[in-house]
Scaffold this motif. Structure first.
Motif, PDB file in Angstrom:
ATOM      1  N   TRP A  96      46.100  32.792  42.472  1.00 50.68           N
ATOM      2  CA  TRP A  96      46.345  32.849  41.173  1.00 50.68           C
ATOM      3  C   TRP A  96      45.500  33.956  40.866  1.00 50.68           C
ATOM      4  CZ3 TRP A  96      47.740  28.036  37.620  1.00 50.68           C
ATOM      5  CH2 TRP A  96      47.844  27.358  38.413  1.00 50.68           C
ATOM      6  N   VAL A  97      46.001  34.459  39.586  1.00 48.36           N
ATOM      7  CA  VAL A  97      45.779  35.934  39.048  1.00 48.36           C
ATOM      8  C   VAL A  97      44.886  35.068  37.718  1.00 48.36           C
ATOM      9  CG1 VAL A  97      48.243  36.640  38.199  1.00 48.36           C
ATOM     10  CG2 VAL A  97      45.650  38.277  37.963  1.00 48.36           C
ATOM     11  N   SER A  98      43.478  35.386  38.185  1.00 44.80           N
ATOM     12  CA  SER A  98      42.906  34.951  36.337  1.00 44.80           C
ATOM     13  C   SER A  98      41.671  36.164  35.751  1.00 44.80           C
ATOM     14  CB  SER A  98      41.992  34.850  37.269  1.00 44.80           C
ATOM     15  OG  SER A  98      42.597  33.029  38.268  1.00 44.80           O
ATOM     16  N   THR A  99      41.218  35.126  34.913  1.00 42.32           N
ATOM     17  CA  THR A  99      40.271  36.279  33.562  1.00 42.32           C
ATOM     18  C   THR A  99      39.463  35.842  33.128  1.00 42.32           C
ATOM     19  OG1 THR A  99      40.887  37.852  32.183  1.00 42.32           O
ATOM     20  CG2 THR A  99      42.131  36.295  31.536  1.00 42.32           C
ATOM     21  N   THR A 100      38.215  35.241  33.081  1.00 38.76           N
ATOM     22  CA  THR A 100      36.840  34.789  32.562  1.00 38.76           C
ATOM     23  C   THR A 100      36.523  35.116  31.732  1.00 38.76           C
ATOM     24  OG1 THR A 100      36.553  34.051  35.225  1.00 38.76           O
ATOM     25  CG2 THR A 100      35.050  34.159  33.691  1.00 38.76           C
ATOM     26  N   LEU A 101      36.292  34.452  30.395  1.00 39.29           N
ATOM     27  CA  LEU A 101      35.531  34.656  29.071  1.00 39.29           C
ATOM     28  C   LEU A 101      34.659  33.806  28.786  1.00 39.29           C
ATOM     29  CD1 LEU A 101      39.455  34.688  28.909  1.00 39.29           C
ATOM     30  CD2 LEU A 101      38.913  36.366  27.028  1.00 39.29           C
ATOM     31  N   SER A 102      34.039  34.179  28.437  1.00 43.42           N
ATOM     32  CA  SER A 102      32.841  33.487  27.522  1.00 43.42           C
ATOM     33  C   SER A 102      33.087  33.115  26.037  1.00 43.42           C
ATOM     34  CB  SER A 102      30.962  33.961  28.055  1.00 43.42           C
ATOM     35  OG  SER A 102      30.855  33.618  29.166  1.00 43.42           O
ATOM     36  N   GLY A 103      32.792  32.007  25.737  1.00 45.86           N
ATOM     37  CA  GLY A 103      32.610  32.063  24.500  1.00 45.86           C
ATOM     38  C   GLY A 103      32.913  30.425  23.642  1.00 45.86           C
ATOM     39  N   THR A 104      33.203  30.286  22.648  1.00 46.74           N
ATOM     40  CA  THR A 104      32.775  28.990  22.332  1.00 46.74           C
ATOM     41  C   THR A 104      34.502  28.252  21.761  1.00 46.74           C
ATOM     42  OG1 THR A 104      32.418  29.254  20.054  1.00 46.74           O
ATOM     43  CG2 THR A 104      30.462  28.842  21.062  1.00 46.74           C
ATOM     44  N   SER A 105      35.618  28.731  21.987  1.00 48.57           N
ATOM     45  CA  SER A 105      36.420  28.667  21.489  1.00 48.57           C
ATOM     46  C   SER A 105      37.478  28.694  23.049  1.00 48.57           C
ATOM     47  CB  SER A 105      37.113  29.706  20.606  1.00 48.57           C
ATOM     48  OG  SER A 105      38.448  29.344  20.088  1.00 48.57           O
ATOM     49  N   ASP A 159      43.117  45.697  35.837  1.00 53.28           N
ATOM     50  CA  ASP A 159      42.446  46.101  34.703  1.00 53.28           C
ATOM     51  C   ASP A 159      40.762  45.329  35.273  1.00 53.28           C
ATOM     52  OD1 ASP A 159      40.490  44.269  32.674  1.00 53.28           O
ATOM     53  OD2 ASP A 159      41.965  43.833  31.969  1.00 53.28           O
ATOM     54  N   PRO A 160      39.533  46.187  34.864  1.00 51.61           N
ATOM     55  CA  PRO A 160      38.388  45.400  35.536  1.00 51.61           C
ATOM     56  C   PRO A 160      37.992  43.628  35.678  1.00 51.61           C
ATOM     57  CG  PRO A 160      37.979  46.677  34.641  1.00 51.61           C
ATOM     58  CD  PRO A 160      39.634  46.759  34.159  1.00 51.61           C
ATOM     59  N   ASP A 161      38.519  43.041  34.248  1.00 48.50           N
ATOM     60  CA  ASP A 161      38.926  42.071  33.234  1.00 48.50           C
ATOM     61  C   ASP A 161      39.419  40.695  34.691  1.00 48.50           C
ATOM     62  OD1 ASP A 161      36.376  42.721  32.225  1.00 48.50           O
ATOM     63  OD2 ASP A 161      37.183  43.309  30.410  1.00 48.50           O
ATOM     64  N   VAL A 162      40.178  41.568  35.474  1.00 50.29           N
ATOM     65  CA  VAL A 162      41.414  40.162  35.984  1.00 50.29           C
ATOM     66  C   VAL A 162      40.559  40.084  37.256  1.00 50.29           C
ATOM     67  CG1 VAL A 162      44.066  40.206  36.451  1.00 50.29           C
ATOM     68  CG2 VAL A 162      43.019  40.628  34.110  1.00 50.29           C
ATOM     69  N   PHE A 163      41.321  39.221  37.843  1.00 54.62           N
ATOM     70  CA  PHE A 163      40.806  39.309  39.052  1.00 54.62           C
ATOM     71  C   PHE A 163      42.380  38.049  40.340  1.00 54.62           C
ATOM     72  CE2 PHE A 163      38.193  35.861  37.238  1.00 54.62           C
ATOM     73  CZ  PHE A 163      38.716  34.792  38.084  1.00 54.62           C
ATOM     74  N   LEU A 164      42.183  38.773  41.637  1.00 52.51           N
ATOM     75  CA  LEU A 164      42.780  37.134  42.366  1.00 52.51           C
ATOM     76  C   LEU A 164      41.643  36.705  42.488  1.00 52.51           C
ATOM     77  CD1 LEU A 164      45.262  40.376  44.090  1.00 52.51           C
ATOM     78  CD2 LEU A 164      45.968  38.814  42.286  1.00 52.51           C
ATOM     79  N   GLU A 165      42.337  34.579  42.671  1.00 43.88           N
ATOM     80  CA  GLU A 165      41.218  34.178  43.348  1.00 43.88           C
ATOM     81  C   GLU A 165      43.069  33.407  44.599  1.00 43.88           C
ATOM     82  OE1 GLU A 165      40.430  30.260  41.277  1.00 43.88           O
ATOM     83  OE2 GLU A 165      41.241  31.710  39.250  1.00 43.88           O
ATOM     84  N   ASN A 166      41.500  32.739  45.746  1.00 42.41           N
ATOM     85  CA  ASN A 166      42.140  32.081  46.487  1.00 42.41           C
ATOM     86  C   ASN A 166      42.303  30.700  46.023  1.00 42.41           C
ATOM     87  OD1 ASN A 166      44.097  33.425  48.119  1.00 42.41           O
ATOM     88  ND2 ASN A 166      42.115  34.763  48.933  1.00 42.41           N
ATOM     89  N   ARG A 167      42.963  29.643  45.377  1.00 44.12           N
ATOM     90  CA  ARG A 167      42.549  27.848  44.940  1.00 44.12           C
ATOM     91  C   ARG A 167      42.725  27.418  46.291  1.00 44.12           C
ATOM     92  NH1 ARG A 167      44.210  27.077  39.379  1.00 44.12           N
ATOM     93  NH2 ARG A 167      43.402  28.329  38.685  1.00 44.12           N
ATOM     94  N   GLU A 168      41.562  26.396  46.920  1.00 47.68           N
ATOM     95  CA  GLU A 168      41.934  25.901  48.189  1.00 47.68           C
ATOM     96  C   GLU A 168      42.519  24.471  47.275  1.00 47.68           C
ATOM     97  OE1 GLU A 168      41.165  26.483  51.058  1.00 47.68           O
ATOM     98  OE2 GLU A 168      40.179  28.570  50.701  1.00 47.68           O
TER      99      GLU A 168
END
Length: 192
Positions: free
Chosen positions: A39-48, A115-124
């Protein structure tokens, strides 16, 4: 770009992550075992949740439009998932990880994000309890559906992790009818 934009807008011909499901399912949710995938992903913090989905989708859409180190276009897929790690209290920030499934043609070597805020991840491989619902999803509707799923799982005495949970959307904002949204809770093993 037109093909990816059309796919994002009209949700047709999209690839989905592979899963298996038992034939006999509970009446108000499904049990699915998703295969390991990239998957390609990005993580954010917040309340919404709604804001996280909007910002996260835009970052990931830029990635599939060629804003990556290979300048490669990547097909739109479904669902768009958001992993929600709730904050400690009602006004505390939560962590939201918005993700697009990597399609088959890029699965072996996905284009590295620029983009440094976007990353690749391997989901098991994982098993999820899934509740589907229609309409235009938002934070309130997703929370209501999650509470219904929690109630159903409690009723059936199954083992699950309350955190994190996932919200999944399959449709473009321009699709008006027969929309598909889901909430997922992950299965855990019984403790002996």
């Amino acid at each position: 770009m037109l093909k990816a934009a059309r796919q994002a807008l009209f949700s047709s011909g999209l690839q989905y992550p592979e899963f298996t499901a038992p034939e006999k399912q509970p009446e108000d949710y499904q049990v699915r075992t998703y295969q390991a995938a990239k998957w390609v992903s990005t993580t954010l913090s917040g309340t919404s949740l709604d804001e996280a989905m909007r910002v996260g989708f835009r970052r990931l859409f830029n990635y599939i439009q060629g804003h990556n180190h290979k300048k490669a276009k990547v097909e739109m897929t479904a669902p768009v998932t958001c992993r929600v790690e709730p904050g400690a209290g009602p006004a505390c920030e939560s962590r939201f990880t918005v993700s697009f499934f990597i399609p088959k043609e890029h699965r072996q070597v996905p284009p590295p994000p620029s983009d440094p805020d976007v990353f690749l991840e391997n989901r098991e491989q994982f098993t999820a309890y899934v509740r589907s619902y229609g309409g235009f999803s938002n934070e309130t509707l997703a929370r209501d559906e999650l509470l219904k799923l929690l109630e159903s799982l409690g009723r059936d005495g199954v083992h699950f992790a309350e955190r994190p949970y996932y919200v999944a959307g399959y449709d473009s904002p321009f699709k008006l009818l027969k929309r598909t949204n889901e909430v997922w809770l992950l299965q855990t093993q019984a403790h002996t």
